[in-house]
Design a protein around this motif. Structure first.
Motif, PDB file in Angstrom:
ATOM      1  N   VAL A  68       0.843  -1.196   0.000  1.00 50.61           N
ATOM      2  CA  VAL A  68       0.000   0.000   0.000  1.00 50.61           C
ATOM      3  C   VAL A  68       0.876   1.242   0.000  1.00 50.61           C
ATOM      4  CG1 VAL A  68      -1.766   1.286   1.277  1.00 50.61           C
ATOM      5  CG2 VAL A  68      -1.854  -1.221   1.182  1.00 50.61           C
ATOM      6  N   LEU A  69       0.534   2.197  -0.853  1.00 49.10           N
ATOM      7  CA  LEU A  69       1.261   3.461  -0.941  1.00 49.10           C
ATOM      8  C   LEU A  69       0.713   4.454   0.068  1.00 49.10           C
ATOM      9  CD1 LEU A  69       2.044   2.088  -3.613  1.00 49.10           C
ATOM     10  CD2 LEU A  69       1.982   4.322  -4.661  1.00 49.10           C
ATOM     11  N   PRO A  70       1.517   5.447   0.429  1.00 44.04           N
ATOM     12  CA  PRO A  70       0.994   6.484   1.329  1.00 44.04           C
ATOM     13  C   PRO A  70      -0.134   7.243   0.627  1.00 44.04           C
ATOM     14  CG  PRO A  70       3.180   7.079   0.539  1.00 44.04           C
ATOM     15  CD  PRO A  70       2.899   5.694   0.055  1.00 44.04           C
ATOM     16  N   SER A  71      -0.996   7.810   1.413  1.00 43.97           N
ATOM     17  CA  SER A  71      -2.131   8.540   0.847  1.00 43.97           C
ATOM     18  C   SER A  71      -1.652   9.768   0.080  1.00 43.97           C
ATOM     19  CB  SER A  71      -3.081   8.977   1.963  1.00 43.97           C
ATOM     20  OG  SER A  71      -2.478  10.008   2.735  1.00 43.97           O
ATOM     21  N   VAL A  72      -2.517  10.249  -0.782  1.00 42.74           N
ATOM     22  CA  VAL A  72      -2.238  11.472  -1.539  1.00 42.74           C
ATOM     23  C   VAL A  72      -1.914  12.599  -0.559  1.00 42.74           C
ATOM     24  CG1 VAL A  72      -3.335  13.253  -2.957  1.00 42.74           C
ATOM     25  CG2 VAL A  72      -3.610  10.836  -3.559  1.00 42.74           C
ATOM     26  N   ARG A  73      -2.700  12.696   0.486  1.00 45.86           N
ATOM     27  CA  ARG A  73      -2.504  13.751   1.476  1.00 45.86           C
ATOM     28  C   ARG A  73      -1.141  13.636   2.167  1.00 45.86           C
ATOM     29  NH1 ARG A  73      -7.342  15.520   5.187  1.00 45.86           N
ATOM     30  NH2 ARG A  73      -8.176  15.039   3.176  1.00 45.86           N
ATOM     31  N   ASP A  74      -0.725  12.406   2.508  1.00 44.31           N
ATOM     32  CA  ASP A  74       0.569  12.202   3.162  1.00 44.31           C
ATOM     33  C   ASP A  74       1.728  12.612   2.256  1.00 44.31           C
ATOM     34  OD1 ASP A  74      -0.668  11.271   5.439  1.00 44.31           O
ATOM     35  OD2 ASP A  74      -0.263   9.148   5.019  1.00 44.31           O
ATOM     36  N   VAL A  75       1.682  12.184   0.993  1.00 44.84           N
ATOM     37  CA  VAL A  75       2.756  12.524   0.051  1.00 44.84           C
ATOM     38  C   VAL A  75       2.790  14.031  -0.184  1.00 44.84           C
ATOM     39  CG1 VAL A  75       3.609  12.240  -2.311  1.00 44.84           C
ATOM     40  CG2 VAL A  75       2.714  10.267  -1.071  1.00 44.84           C
ATOM     41  N   ALA A  76       1.621  14.616  -0.404  1.00 49.04           N
ATOM     42  CA  ALA A  76       1.555  16.059  -0.659  1.00 49.04           C
ATOM     43  C   ALA A  76       2.061  16.846   0.543  1.00 49.04           C
ATOM     44  CB  ALA A  76       0.126  16.467  -1.008  1.00 49.04           C
ATOM     45  N   GLY A  77       1.666  16.451   1.727  1.00 50.06           N
ATOM     46  CA  GLY A  77       2.104  17.149   2.934  1.00 50.06           C
ATOM     47  C   GLY A  77       3.591  17.003   3.177  1.00 50.06           C
ATOM     48  N   PHE A  78       4.125  15.797   3.006  1.00 53.67           N
ATOM     49  CA  PHE A  78       5.545  15.555   3.249  1.00 53.67           C
ATOM     50  C   PHE A  78       6.419  16.369   2.299  1.00 53.67           C
ATOM     51  CE2 PHE A  78       9.559  13.351   2.657  1.00 53.67           C
ATOM     52  CZ  PHE A  78       9.959  13.134   3.967  1.00 53.67           C
ATOM     53  N   HIS A  79       6.004  16.453   1.024  1.00 51.94           N
ATOM     54  CA  HIS A  79       6.809  17.139   0.011  1.00 51.94           C
ATOM     55  C   HIS A  79       6.356  18.574  -0.253  1.00 51.94           C
ATOM     56  CE1 HIS A  79       9.169  13.623  -1.013  1.00 51.94           C
ATOM     57  NE2 HIS A  79       8.054  12.905  -0.996  1.00 51.94           N
ATOM     58  N   ALA A  80       5.340  19.025   0.463  1.00 55.41           N
ATOM     59  CA  ALA A  80       4.803  20.380   0.301  1.00 55.41           C
ATOM     60  C   ALA A  80       4.438  20.655  -1.159  1.00 55.41           C
ATOM     61  CB  ALA A  80       5.788  21.426   0.826  1.00 55.41           C
ATOM     62  N   ILE A  81       3.643  19.749  -1.727  1.00 57.16           N
ATOM     63  CA  ILE A  81       3.171  19.916  -3.101  1.00 57.16           C
ATOM     64  C   ILE A  81       1.648  19.808  -3.115  1.00 57.16           C
ATOM     65  CG2 ILE A  81       5.297  19.102  -4.194  1.00 57.16           C
ATOM     66  CD1 ILE A  81       4.025  16.359  -4.527  1.00 57.16           C
ATOM     67  N   ASN A  82       1.060  20.185  -4.222  1.00 52.62           N
ATOM     68  CA  ASN A  82      -0.383  20.180  -4.365  1.00 52.62           C
ATOM     69  C   ASN A  82      -0.902  18.736  -4.384  1.00 52.62           C
ATOM     70  OD1 ASN A  82      -3.032  20.285  -5.472  1.00 52.62           O
ATOM     71  ND2 ASN A  82      -2.562  22.282  -6.353  1.00 52.62           N
ATOM     72  N   PRO A  83      -1.914  18.431  -3.572  1.00 56.39           N
ATOM     73  CA  PRO A  83      -2.478  17.078  -3.573  1.00 56.39           C
ATOM     74  C   PRO A  83      -2.983  16.626  -4.947  1.00 56.39           C
ATOM     75  CG  PRO A  83      -3.307  18.314  -1.700  1.00 56.39           C
ATOM     76  CD  PRO A  83      -2.537  19.281  -2.561  1.00 56.39           C
ATOM     77  N   MET A  84      -3.455  17.561  -5.764  1.00 58.97           N
ATOM     78  CA  MET A  84      -3.930  17.203  -7.106  1.00 58.97           C
ATOM     79  C   MET A  84      -2.787  16.657  -7.968  1.00 58.97           C
ATOM     80  SD  MET A  84      -7.123  17.427  -7.171  1.00 58.97           S
ATOM     81  CE  MET A  84      -7.342  17.174  -8.911  1.00 58.97           C
ATOM     82  N   THR A  85      -1.570  17.124  -7.720  1.00 57.06           N
ATOM     83  CA  THR A  85      -0.405  16.638  -8.455  1.00 57.06           C
ATOM     84  C   THR A  85      -0.159  15.173  -8.126  1.00 57.06           C
ATOM     85  OG1 THR A  85       0.582  18.847  -8.455  1.00 57.06           O
ATOM     86  CG2 THR A  85       2.074  16.991  -8.820  1.00 57.06           C
ATOM     87  N   VAL A  86      -0.230  14.836  -6.843  1.00 54.31           N
ATOM     88  CA  VAL A  86      -0.034  13.452  -6.415  1.00 54.31           C
ATOM     89  C   VAL A  86      -1.173  12.581  -6.935  1.00 54.31           C
ATOM     90  CG1 VAL A  86       0.270  11.916  -4.430  1.00 54.31           C
ATOM     91  CG2 VAL A  86       1.176  14.250  -4.347  1.00 54.31           C
ATOM     92  N   SER A  87      -2.388  13.091  -6.857  1.00 54.98           N
ATOM     93  CA  SER A  87      -3.550  12.356  -7.347  1.00 54.98           C
ATOM     94  C   SER A  87      -3.408  12.069  -8.841  1.00 54.98           C
ATOM     95  CB  SER A  87      -4.821  13.152  -7.072  1.00 54.98           C
ATOM     96  OG  SER A  87      -5.947  12.448  -7.508  1.00 54.98           O
ATOM     97  N   ARG A  88      -2.946  13.035  -9.590  1.00 55.14           N
ATOM     98  CA  ARG A  88      -2.739  12.858 -11.034  1.00 55.14           C
ATOM     99  C   ARG A  88      -1.692  11.773 -11.282  1.00 55.14           C
ATOM    100  NH1 ARG A  88      -0.914  17.517 -15.397  1.00 55.14           N
ATOM    101  NH2 ARG A  88      -1.069  16.187 -17.237  1.00 55.14           N
ATOM    102  N   ALA A  89      -0.604  11.801 -10.517  1.00 55.70           N
ATOM    103  CA  ALA A  89       0.457  10.804 -10.668  1.00 55.70           C
ATOM    104  C   ALA A  89      -0.073   9.404 -10.350  1.00 55.70           C
ATOM    105  CB  ALA A  89       1.634  11.144  -9.771  1.00 55.70           C
ATOM    106  N   TYR A  90      -0.790   9.282  -9.251  1.00 58.02           N
ATOM    107  CA  TYR A  90      -1.338   7.985  -8.884  1.00 58.02           C
ATOM    108  C   TYR A  90      -2.313   7.497  -9.954  1.00 58.02           C
ATOM    109  CZ  TYR A  90       0.467   7.807  -4.028  1.00 58.02           C
ATOM    110  OH  TYR A  90       1.268   7.707  -2.906  1.00 58.02           O
ATOM    111  N   GLY A  91      -3.125   8.405 -10.479  1.00 59.36           N
ATOM    112  CA  GLY A  91      -4.076   8.042 -11.528  1.00 59.36           C
ATOM    113  C   GLY A  91      -3.374   7.559 -12.791  1.00 59.36           C
ATOM    114  N   MET A  92      -2.296   8.236 -13.165  1.00 63.55           N
ATOM    115  CA  MET A  92      -1.534   7.814 -14.346  1.00 63.55           C
ATOM    116  C   MET A  92      -0.898   6.448 -14.111  1.00 63.55           C
ATOM    117  SD  MET A  92       0.290  11.335 -15.594  1.00 63.55           S
ATOM    118  CE  MET A  92       1.111  10.526 -16.968  1.00 63.55           C
ATOM    119  N   ALA A  93      -0.354   6.230 -12.914  1.00 59.74           N
ATOM    120  CA  ALA A  93       0.268   4.947 -12.592  1.00 59.74           C
ATOM    121  C   ALA A  93      -0.782   3.834 -12.581  1.00 59.74           C
ATOM    122  CB  ALA A  93       0.994   5.032 -11.255  1.00 59.74           C
ATOM    123  N   GLU A  94      -1.983   4.170 -12.140  1.00 57.37           N
ATOM    124  CA  GLU A  94      -3.062   3.186 -12.154  1.00 57.37           C
ATOM    125  C   GLU A  94      -3.450   2.854 -13.593  1.00 57.37           C
ATOM    126  OE1 GLU A  94      -7.474   2.491 -10.170  1.00 57.37           O
ATOM    127  OE2 GLU A  94      -6.766   4.540 -10.485  1.00 57.37           O
TER     128      GLU A  94
END
Length: 127
Positions: free
Chosen positions: A38-64
């Protein structure tokens, strides 16, 4: 997987979502991320790296969409169960090929000798 496993370079020319997808691809190919993990949540990745959650969501969606990840109801995203544990060395080298070509082009443009570039690369790799 911990959010710190990803390395984000905000000033890199490559978009952040692409950096995430490419890193996930390499981590899965090398066996550092295993099927079902299991990968960390979008919120966890975005918070840790101080980036927009939509960016992480887009990446996860593309990987899916690429078949790297699958959505687990109630748990988030995980490495797809259908992924092979570890790809062959030649398959992993193929993932590195574009960066190697760019490195060679840059070294040639800077007129750097190959042996100096190789020594520096070996040092960076820890050899």
């Amino acid at each position: 997987m911990d959010a710190s496993l990803l390395t984000i370079q905000p000033n890199a020319p490559e978009p952040i979502y692409r950096q995430i997808v490419d890193q996930l691809r390499r981590l899965i190919a090398s066996g550092q991320l295993l099927a079902g993990e299991v990968l960390p949540s979008v919120r966890d990745v975005a918070g840790f790296h101080a980036i927009n959650p939509m960016t992480v969501s887009r990446a996860y969606g593309m990987a899916e969409a690429e078949g790297l990840l699958e959505r687990l109801r109630g748990k988030g995203m995980a490495v797809a169960a259908t992924r092979k544990a570890v790809q062959s060395e030649s398959q992993r080298m193929a993932l590195l090929e574009p960066q190697l070509q760019a490195l060679a082009r840059h070294a040639n443009e800077l007129e750097l000798p190959a042996d100096a570039v190789l020594r520096r690369l070996a040092k960076l790799l820890g050899d």
